[in-house]
Design a protein around this motif. Structure first.
Motif, mmCIF file in Angstrom:
data_model
loop_
_atom_site.group_PDB
_atom_site.id
_atom_site.type_symbol
_atom_site.label_atom_id
_atom_site.label_comp_id
_atom_site.label_asym_id
_atom_site.label_seq_id
_atom_site.Cartn_x
_atom_site.Cartn_y
_atom_site.Cartn_z
ATOM 1 N N ALA A 177 0.790 -1.373 -0.115
ATOM 2 C CA ALA A 177 -0.178 -0.196 -0.232
ATOM 3 C C ALA A 177 1.219 1.001 -0.301
ATOM 4 N N GLY A 178 1.922 1.204 -0.914
ATOM 5 C CA GLY A 178 3.125 2.122 -1.127
ATOM 6 C C GLY A 178 3.954 2.689 0.554
ATOM 7 N N LYS A 179 3.508 1.882 1.611
ATOM 8 C CA LYS A 179 4.791 1.668 2.435
ATOM 9 C C LYS A 179 5.630 0.601 2.597
ATOM 10 N N THR A 180 6.590 1.019 3.593
ATOM 11 C CA THR A 180 7.729 0.376 3.608
ATOM 12 C C THR A 180 7.390 0.146 5.280
ATOM 13 N N PHE A 181 7.108 -1.830 6.101
ATOM 14 C CA PHE A 181 6.759 -1.610 7.025
ATOM 15 C C PHE A 181 8.688 -2.212 7.400
ATOM 16 N N HIS A 182 9.155 -1.638 9.445
ATOM 17 C CA HIS A 182 10.192 -2.608 9.813
ATOM 18 C C HIS A 182 9.668 -3.378 10.782
ATOM 19 N N ILE A 183 10.060 -5.109 10.490
ATOM 20 C CA ILE A 183 9.590 -5.161 12.004
ATOM 21 C C ILE A 183 10.406 -6.309 12.227
ATOM 22 N N GLY A 184 11.456 -6.384 13.563
ATOM 23 C CA GLY A 184 12.557 -6.005 14.480
ATOM 24 C C GLY A 184 12.106 -6.338 15.888
ATOM 25 N N THR A 185 12.912 -6.333 16.983
ATOM 26 C CA THR A 185 13.007 -6.347 18.066
ATOM 27 C C THR A 185 14.330 -5.160 18.371
ATOM 28 N N LEU A 186 13.359 -4.782 19.902
ATOM 29 C CA LEU A 186 13.797 -2.900 20.651
ATOM 30 C C LEU A 186 13.845 -3.487 22.177
ATOM 31 N N ASN A 187 14.875 -3.525 22.563
ATOM 32 C CA ASN A 187 15.213 -3.690 23.856
ATOM 33 C C ASN A 187 14.362 -5.553 24.278
ATOM 34 N N ARG A 189 11.812 -6.277 22.858
ATOM 35 C CA ARG A 189 10.298 -6.348 22.979
ATOM 36 C C ARG A 189 10.143 -6.497 21.277
ATOM 37 N N LEU A 190 9.357 -7.372 20.432
ATOM 38 C CA LEU A 190 9.397 -6.918 19.329
ATOM 39 C C LEU A 190 8.402 -5.850 18.949
ATOM 40 N N ALA A 191 8.499 -5.235 18.190
ATOM 41 C CA ALA A 191 8.480 -3.767 17.797
ATOM 42 C C ALA A 191 8.555 -3.865 15.796
ATOM 43 N N GLY A 192 7.573 -2.563 15.944
ATOM 44 C CA GLY A 192 7.265 -2.097 14.236
ATOM 45 C C GLY A 192 7.298 -1.047 13.613
ATOM 46 N N GLN A 193 7.800 -0.379 13.044
ATOM 47 C CA GLN A 193 7.441 0.857 12.199
ATOM 48 C C GLN A 193 6.891 1.361 11.777
ATOM 49 N N VAL A 194 6.672 2.442 10.915
ATOM 50 C CA VAL A 194 6.661 2.514 9.667
ATOM 51 C C VAL A 194 6.159 4.428 9.620
ATOM 52 N N LYS A 195 6.554 4.625 8.312
ATOM 53 C CA LYS A 195 6.459 5.943 8.204
ATOM 54 C C LYS A 195 5.659 6.446 7.584
ATOM 55 N N LEU A 196 5.125 7.551 8.297
ATOM 56 C CA LEU A 196 3.779 7.946 7.814
ATOM 57 C C LEU A 196 3.804 9.885 7.729
ATOM 58 N N ALA A 197 3.507 10.192 6.118
ATOM 59 C CA ALA A 197 4.127 11.260 6.173
ATOM 60 C C ALA A 197 4.860 11.665 6.220
ATOM 61 N N ASP A 198 5.437 12.836 7.253
ATOM 62 C CA ASP A 198 7.064 12.822 7.581
ATOM 63 C C ASP A 198 7.286 12.430 9.298
ATOM 64 N N GLN A 199 6.100 11.761 9.716
ATOM 65 C CA GLN A 199 6.626 11.101 11.090
ATOM 66 C C GLN A 199 6.971 9.392 11.535
ATOM 67 N N LEU A 201 5.681 6.081 12.535
ATOM 68 C CA LEU A 201 4.991 5.509 14.380
ATOM 69 C C LEU A 201 5.744 4.494 14.388
ATOM 70 N N LEU A 202 6.113 4.241 15.674
ATOM 71 C CA LEU A 202 6.410 2.777 16.565
ATOM 72 C C LEU A 202 5.529 2.823 17.585
ATOM 73 N N VAL A 203 5.817 0.890 16.874
ATOM 74 C CA VAL A 203 4.637 0.513 17.774
ATOM 75 C C VAL A 203 5.372 -0.663 18.865
ATOM 76 N N GLU A 204 5.716 -0.732 20.162
ATOM 77 C CA GLU A 204 6.493 -1.494 20.641
ATOM 78 C C GLU A 204 5.079 -2.782 21.440
ATOM 79 N N LEU A 205 5.273 -4.061 21.119
ATOM 80 C CA LEU A 205 4.501 -5.206 21.919
ATOM 81 C C LEU A 205 4.768 -6.067 23.507
ATOM 82 N N PRO A 206 4.004 -6.571 23.751
ATOM 83 C CA PRO A 206 4.167 -6.819 25.383
ATOM 84 C C PRO A 206 5.388 -7.480 24.967
#
Length: 227
Positions: A177-187, A189-199, A201-206
């Motif tokens: 859908a025109g987006k690039t999704f990055h999924i990996g680990t952060l500290n 925790r399973l995490a994912g991030q995607v660029k939306l406009a000029d920001q 978005l980071l999502v950290e899971l339990p």
């Protein structure tokens, strides 16, 4: 028999040699004994042959009766000493490489329509049973379940907007859908991030979660916007 032979001998024609009655009686008795012995031997042989046939048939029925399928006419051998059959193990196969535990019985997160207004981060989908904690701050949303009674955010879903991307470990990159999704680990925790406009978005899971698959996390991030 002796009397008959003696009477016959008395009426023997003249000139014939004298009859040895005792010898004839002895020969007759021997012949009679031979006949009786032959009859006894024949009877024993017949009985042995019949017994062997019965044993052979019995063994054959017993042998065929040990299989899984019943043989017509073959009964169950109550004296059988064969070991009881052990049922095959029903243990589930271990996960293959690259598959998450959520595919093997764990409760998988279900995304549903989100009716709750958030802050500058807005998502049209949300994990079922999870809601945003209040108070909410700009560019920061924490999702938890009603039964959670902890302030530890490591047990919750944390959404954060930032101008710069975070450095993830073991990154998996996909596009859609025109987006690039990055999924990996952060500290850890399973995490994912995607660029939306000029920001970003980071999502950290339990921590230690097995409920979120990569596909569900991508769908969740794809439904979000950052204002």
């Amino acid at each position: 028999m002796k009397k008959l032979l003696e009477g016959f001998a008395d009426r023997a024609a003249g000139g014939l040699p004298e009859v040895d009655v005792e010898a004839d009686v002895a020969r007759g008795r021997r012949a009679l004994r031979r006949i009786k012995r032959r009859r006894r031997v024949t009877g024993v042989l017949c009985v042995a042959a019949v017994s062997a046939a019965v044993l052979a048939v019995g063994n054959q029925v017993k042998w065929w009766g040990t299989g899984n399928t019943e043989v017509a006419g073959g009964g169950t051998d109550s004296d059988s000493t064969s070991a009881p059959r052990t049922p095959a193990s029903s243990s589930p196969a271990p996960p293959k490489a690259g598959e998450t535990m959520s595919m093997f019985g764990a409760s998988v997160i279900e995304l549903v329509s989100n009716k709750q207004p958030w802050t500058t981060i807005s998502c049209s989908l949300a994990p079922k049973g999870w809601s945003a904690e209040t108070p909410m701050t700009t560019g920061h949303v924490v999702l938890s379940q009603p039964e959670m009674r902890t302030a530890d955010t490591a047990a919750k879903v944390v959404l954060q907007a930032a101008p710069q991307a975070k450095s993830l470990s073991a990154v998996r990159v996909t596009e859609g859908a025109g987006k690039t999704f990055h999924i990996g680990t952060l500290n850890g925790r399973l995490a994912g991030q995607v660029k939306l406009a000029d920001q970003w978005l980071l999502v950290e899971l339990p921590t230690g979660t097995v409920d979120w698959s990569d596909d569900i996390l991508r769908r969740f991030m794809d439904s979000c916007t950052v204002n």
